[in-house]
Enzyme design. Structure first.
Site, PDB file in Angstrom:
ATOM      1  N   GLU B 308       0.827  -1.204   0.000  1.00  0.00           N
ATOM      2  CA  GLU B 308       0.000   0.000   0.000  1.00  0.00           C
ATOM      3  C   GLU B 308       0.863   1.257   0.000  1.00  0.00           C
ATOM      4  OE1 GLU B 308      -2.860  -0.180   3.121  1.00  0.00           O
ATOM      5  OE2 GLU B 308      -4.000   1.521   2.376  1.00  0.00           O
ATOM      6  N   GLU B 311       2.263   1.626  -3.351  1.00  0.00           N
ATOM      7  CA  GLU B 311       1.187   2.114  -4.226  1.00  0.00           C
ATOM      8  C   GLU B 311       1.008   3.621  -4.064  1.00  0.00           C
ATOM      9  OE1 GLU B 311      -2.642   0.325  -3.489  1.00  0.00           O
ATOM     10  OE2 GLU B 311      -3.654   1.639  -4.926  1.00  0.00           O
ATOM     11  N   CYS B 335      -7.891  -1.546   4.324  1.00  0.00           N
ATOM     12  CA  CYS B 335      -7.832  -2.751   5.166  1.00  0.00           C
ATOM     13  C   CYS B 335      -9.089  -2.959   5.982  1.00  0.00           C
ATOM     14  CB  CYS B 335      -6.598  -2.760   6.061  1.00  0.00           C
ATOM     15  SG  CYS B 335      -5.995  -1.173   6.483  1.00  0.00           S
ATOM     16  N   SER B 355      -7.060   2.095  -2.003  1.00  0.00           N
ATOM     17  CA  SER B 355      -5.870   1.330  -2.351  1.00  0.00           C
ATOM     18  C   SER B 355      -6.319  -0.033  -2.881  1.00  0.00           C
ATOM     19  CB  SER B 355      -5.001   1.133  -1.113  1.00  0.00           C
ATOM     20  OG  SER B 355      -4.096   0.084  -1.324  1.00  0.00           O
ATOM     21  N   LYS B 394     -15.178  -8.680   8.645  1.00  0.00           N
ATOM     22  CA  LYS B 394     -14.133  -9.569   8.122  1.00  0.00           C
ATOM     23  C   LYS B 394     -14.714 -10.906   7.692  1.00  0.00           C
ATOM     24  CE  LYS B 394     -10.310  -7.165   8.571  1.00  0.00           C
ATOM     25  NZ  LYS B 394      -9.488  -6.893   7.402  1.00  0.00           N
ATOM     26  N   GLU B 397     -15.826 -10.201   4.340  1.00  0.00           N
ATOM     27  CA  GLU B 397     -14.686 -10.011   3.447  1.00  0.00           C
ATOM     28  C   GLU B 397     -14.112 -11.352   2.974  1.00  0.00           C
ATOM     29  OE1 GLU B 397     -11.111  -8.471   5.229  1.00  0.00           O
ATOM     30  OE2 GLU B 397     -10.594  -7.345   3.429  1.00  0.00           O
ATOM     31  N   GLU B 402     -14.288 -12.755  -5.015  1.00  0.00           N
ATOM     32  CA  GLU B 402     -13.031 -12.505  -5.732  1.00  0.00           C
ATOM     33  C   GLU B 402     -11.808 -12.815  -4.874  1.00  0.00           C
ATOM     34  OE1 GLU B 402     -15.228 -10.317  -4.741  1.00  0.00           O
ATOM     35  OE2 GLU B 402     -14.322  -8.493  -3.929  1.00  0.00           O
ATOM     36  N   CYS B 565     -10.031  -0.774  14.840  1.00  0.00           N
ATOM     37  CA  CYS B 565     -10.374  -2.188  15.020  1.00  0.00           C
ATOM     38  C   CYS B 565     -10.549  -2.565  16.484  1.00  0.00           C
ATOM     39  CB  CYS B 565      -9.293  -3.065  14.424  1.00  0.00           C
ATOM     40  SG  CYS B 565      -8.970  -2.685  12.712  1.00  0.00           S
TER      41      CYS B 565
END
Ligand SMILES: Cc1cc2nc3c(=O)[nH]c(=O)nc-3n(C[C@H](O)[C@H](O)[C@H](O)COP(=O)(O)O)c2cc1C
Ligand code: SF4
Lengths: 391, 639
Positions: B308, B311, B335, B355, B394, B397, B402, B565
């Site tokens: 990241e 990036e 994230c 990102s 999560k 996720e 994908e 978190c």
């Protein structure tokens, strides 16, 4: 020509005269007259109008609102409809006067959804007032701007409760707010707001024309002036009457031509039910207070049927936010149904009276606080009939 | 900081809230209150509940929650105020003039007990079969007030179908007490606005638009509602059974990775005070339970920063040096799966600002089923990956279709801190008494920068430590004392910092192929921002769209949950500001003790880039395994 007559509201009145008089007076003068008149809110709670207006007038804000509560949802009440249909000038001039006193530019008529058929005629009336410069910009050349908008309710009884009404106007669920803060400081969109009943406002022009002192000569010690009552049920002449506070139930029943009676429900579904022995009681804030609904039951009626009907109404109309009202009304309704089957002995009633007491004490708004009224009064006043099946 | 308040979600109950004077001292100062026998003075606008707390008098509450605006609906906290006919909800009553209050009068006792009886009469289910057994506020109140029967009956049949349509959150309205905490969380705290009260009277029910299942509405699965539910009406979708089965299956190699936040909070599930880190104890317990490998998500956090951070530098290079205007800035962190889903629903036009780096959880999964599988000589189909996360999103996720670039699901199961605590208890382990042990190799080392991912601002701090060192070739310690980048720390909803780049060095070899030099960055002021809670995220995004200050930022960290978190939807209940602060303190304190505090200095990171991702960050292989793409979900979901 109006067909009704009464001592104050239904007396002769020249449209526009009350408003003209208002503008001859200062705001303080108007408040003084209202204070002298001892006029109290006719929507049910009986809060002195002068105090309410004074508090709102004193609240600092660039924006204030005056709302006329025409939600008229209490079962058995239809006097506000009569006023709006036949005496709109009184209501609207009362609103403009209120706006003038508190410093509001916007008035809102919150009209019961079922009265939508009055909408176009009321709007026409407002348009007429605008043409006569009784409404709109620079009213009567006095440099005061005020306009009135009509908002249609959507059929929820609780939206007659002033803070739920305000929530509904803001586009939210019709749910009562926590009070304090009260609308007089924190109302519509958080701004100082007066909410008054139709009848309260319609009384104002008469008071201004004839004086607060004159008005206070009518009625009783603590209940001044007159009251519009909507009489329905088992009688010859149902309808709306203007009566002086202090009138007894018996006198009312005579007016209505009611015979062979068992009970009278005073104050609508949320009011209390009295038996024949109490017909000598008076309509007054100090005795039987009422928003105006009088429902008459003759000897043919089964009181538990009536009570079941009232409780079904509250189960359905509770906004559902607070525990005592949302669940309590269901439990009271279940109890009524069990009583009908003879399922509860009189000795088993304590927990239901406890529940009723809790609802009165701990509900968030007037709906839950008053919904146990018919339950308690009917069960107590008609205990012979209910528990001992003497009829 | 000033923003125009454009509320996407209805403001709902905000105006029900106690009005507090802006300057209480000016209008009368302190007010005398008498509570039972006790006299005290409180500032104007203090609620009765707060005053009672100050006086050391306990008032039971149910719909009240410190994080939320006031509702005043349960009526459990009622008290008697002298001169008032009815009882008053103490949570909602602001004191503006001297009052006398009784908190245990006969009326109060009657009302409280009856209200509880009523709530219980409608509450379906038995305590022993409930996820919230022993941590349920209704149960606690019932005990406190000696509820010993059902005077108003008790429901024996469920009224509503349980909504388990999502892998993240389960809603069982049969246990709902209509306290509106989830509604206020969703509408007012998070400003997502998925939940609301439906119908009225006895039919009142908390639900979604058109009463649709949760997977058909714009829920971001942050699970903040779960954290604030007083009963078992809301809980996470629990995969414990599947995980136990995998553990019991000898053909499966079951790996667990643990995120930074659970270790700082799991002690609460075992009765320890908030802010007790149990990293080493947890490692031992996990091995005892039967996990074959125990890895540290912080390793993957380090990897995330490499990808990241690179990036970000590459975006800046393309935009500032090459003048490529198609590059979207600011770059948003990616994230947090709740935040990602929030963007996909509400601001899909900004998807390219996210990102493309996967979250640490997912990166780790992809590495485990490729690199690790090779190293260990295990067929990836036999590897089961479990992630212990402080998070309910999560779970969603890891089930995104994908997320299987290795040919296998990156992560098979997302487990919350609460659920892991449950597994540990089921295994008969008392966690605080476990001996400590380390994480397993080959990912045994992780940097402190990865650890602080758990707190709001942590990802930003980790990224800055690495990016600034890469750019300036200076030790970060020379720029920020002790490498602590304090301007991005803390709990303020939105933080903003500017870092002028006065000196540049040579790009490290790892990224030199992408970015030949940093001369173009010299004299640039790096602008960054951090926000936590989607309500704050919304303010930032709206500001960007309006071309405000944040549109000039280069990098923005956003976490959907208040506190980051560590305040996630999978963390121990209760959570409130104080608890979140304690958890953050634990994380930052543990960080100070670590040797490696920068992602790029983690030897295992150096190793993976020399042995597996040999082409460096943002290479084709990285892109295939460690990066992802997003879905334009929009606000209208017509399934
Ligand atoms: C459930 C409920 C329904 C009410 N409905 C009405 C109504 O239909 N019309 C009305 O004027 N007041 C109604 N009220 C009373 C209002 O809350 C408020 O007290 C009144 O509008 C104030 O006006 P007043 O001071 O002129 O009486 C209702 C109150 C409750 C609790
Ligand atoms: S008393 Fe009834 S109507 Fe009033 S707030 Fe409570 S639930 Fe709603």
């Amino acid at each position: 020509m109006k067909k009704r007559n009464g001592k104050i509201i239904f007396s002769e009145y020249t449209p526009g005269s009350g408003l003209k008089k208002a503008f001859e007076l200062s705001r303080q003068d108007i408040l003084f007259e209202l204070k002298t008149s001892q006029l109290r809110g006719r929507g049910g709670a009986g809060f002195p109008i002068a105090t309410k207006w004074m508090l709102t007038a004193a609240a600092k804000s660039d924006e204030k609102y005056l709302i006329c509560n025409a939600d008229e949802g209490e079962p058995g009440t239809f006097k506000d409809r009569v006023l709006l249909n036949e005496y709109p000038e009184l209501v609207f001039e009362g609103m403009v006067t209120g706006g003038y006193v508190i410093g509001a530019k916007t008035g809102i008529l919150y009209l019961r959804g079922e009265y939508s058929y009055l909408l176009s005629q009321l709007n026409d009336f407002l348009e007429g007032m605008r043409k006569q410069n009784l409404l709109g910009k620079n009213i009567l050349g006095k440099g005061f701007d005020f306009d009135i908008h009509i908002f249609l309710g959507q059929g929820a009884y609780v939206c007659g409760e002033e803070t739920a009404l305000i929530e509904s106007l803001e586009g939210h669920r019709g749910e009562a707010r926590n009070r304090p803060p009260f609308p007089v400081t924190t109302g519509l969109f958080g701004k100082p707001t007066v909410v008054n009943n139709v009848e309260t406002l319609a009384t104002v022009p008469h008071i201004l024309l004839k004086g607060g002192e004159w008005y206070a000569r009518f009625g009783t010690e603590k209940s001044k002036g007159t009251k519009l009552v909507s009489i329905s049920g088992d009688c010859e002449n149902p309808g709306v009457y203007e009566v002086e506070w202090g009138i007894t139930i018996r006198e009312l029943l005579e007016l209505a031509g009611a015979k062979n009676l068992k009970a009278v429900q005073v104050g609508g579904a949320s009011g209390i039910c009295i038996d024949e022995s109490q017909f000598g009681r008076k309509l007054a804030y100090e005795d039987l207070a009422t928003g105006g609904s009088i429902i008459i039951f003759n000897k043919e009626r089964n009181m538990l049927d009536a009570l079941e009907n009232f409780m079904e109404f509250f189960v359905e109309e509770s906004c559902g936010q607070c525990t005592p009202c949302r669940i309590g009304n269901v439990k009271l309704l279940e109890a009524v149904r069990q009583m009908k089957d003879g399922g509860i002995p009189e000795s088993g009633m304590k927990k239901y009276f406890d529940l009723a007491e809790t609802m009165k004490l701990a509900s968030k708004c007037g709906l839950g606080q008053s919904s146990p009224n018919p339950f308690v009064s009917i069960v107590k006043n008609f205990r012979e009939e209910i528990f001992h099946k003497t009829v | 900081m000033e923003f125009e308040d454009k509320n996407r979600a209805p403001v709902s109950q905000k105006l029900h809230t106690v009005a507090r004077p802006e300057n209480p001292d000016e209008i009368g100062g302190l007010i005398t209150v008498q509570i039972n026998e006790k006299k005290l003075s409180v500032p104007m606008g203090t609620t009765i509940l707060e005053a009672c707390k100050q006086a050391g008098i306990h008032i039971p509450t149910l719909c009240h929650h410190e994080d939320l605006c006031i509702a005043g609906v349960c009526r459990v906290c009622v008290v008697e105020v002298e001169g008032m006919k009815t009882l008053q909800a103490s949570c909602a009553f602001p004191i503006t003039s001297p009052v006398k209050i009784k908190t245990t009068s006969p009326k109060v006792r009657l009302a409280r007990k009856t209200v509880l009886d009523l709530l219980i009469s409608e509450h379906y289910g038995e305590c022993y079969s409930c996820v919230r057994n022993n941590n349920c506020e209704l149960q606690t109140l019932a005990k406190e007030y000696g509820v010993d029967g059902y005077p108003y009956g008790h429901v024996t049949e469920p009224k509503y179908e349980v909504d388990d349509s999502t892998p993240a959150i389960v809603r069982d309205m049969n246990k709902c007490v209509n306290c509106l905490r989830c509604v206020r969380t969703c509408i007012d705290l998070q400003e997502v606005g998925v939940l609301g009260a439906l119908y009225r009277g006895d039919k009142t029910k908390i639900g979604t638009f058109m009463d649709s299942p949760l997977n058909e509405v714009v829920c971001i699965y942050c699970g903040q509602c779960i954290d604030r539910c007083p009963t078992g009406a809301l809980h996470a979708n629990d995969p414990r059974d599947e995980i136990w089965n995998a553990i019991d299956d000898p053909t499966k190699h079951v790996i667990i990775q643990t995120a930074p936040s659970p270790r700082a909070a799991i002690g609460e599930e075992f009765g320890l005070p908030a802010g007790t880190s149990l990293t080493g104890e947890m490692n031992t317990a996990l091995r005892k339970i039967g996990f074959d490998r125990v890895f540290d998500t912080n390793f993957a956090a380090d990897l995330t920063i490499m990808e990241e951070g690179t990036e970000l530098l590459y975006r800046l290079y393309k935009k500032l040096a090459l003048g490529d205007d198609s590059v979207m800035l600011p770059q948003f962190t990616s994230c947090c799966p709740g935040w990602v889903k929030y963007v996909e629903h509400f601001y899909p036009e900004l998807e390219n600002n996210l990102s493309s780096a996967k979250s640490p959880q997912q990166m780790f999964g992809a590495v485990l089923k490729t690199f690790y599988a090779q190293l260990a000589g295990i067929d990836p189909k036999d590897i089961v990956t479990v992630a212990v996360m402080p998070c309910s999103a999560k779970k969603f996720e890891c089930n995104r279709p994908e997320m299987n670039d290795s040919g296998f699901k990156d992560i098979d199961y997302g487990l919350t801190t609460r659920e892991l605590a449950q597994m540990i208890k089921e295994a008969g382990i008392y966690l605080p008494e476990m001996p400590k042990s380390e994480f397993d190799d080959p990912f045994g080392d992780a940097s402190g920068a990865g650890l602080i991912f758990g707190a709001t601002g942590g990802v930003m701090e980790a990224a800055l430590r690495t990016v600034l060192e890469m750019v300036t070739n200076e030790k970060i310690e020379n720029i920020f004392e002790n490498a602590n980048i304090t301007p991005v720390r803390g709990f303020e909803g939105i933080r903003y910092a500017e870092i002028p780049i006065t000196k540049v060095g040579k790009p490290p070899e790892l990224i030199a192929k992408l970015i030949p030099d940093f001369e173009w960055l010299k004299g640039v002021t790096l602008k960054v921002a951090v926000a936590h809670g989607t309500a704050n995220a919304k303010k930032i995004v709206e500001n960007i769209k309006a071309g405000g200050k944040f549109s000039e930022c280069h990098f923005i960290e956003i976490m959907a949950c208040p506190g980051g978190c560590l305040g996630g939807g999978g963390q121990p209940i209760p959570t409130n500001e104080e608890i979140r602060k304690k958890r953050a303190e634990a994380i930052y304190a543990e960080e100070q003790t670590l040797n490696v505090r920068k992602c790029h200095e983690n030897p295992k990171i150096i190793k993976i880039y020399s042995e597996f991702l040999t082409e460096g960050p943002l290479s084709e292989k990285s892109h295939k395994l460690l990066h992802t793409h997003y879905v334009n979900r929009g606000k209208v979901m017509l399934n």
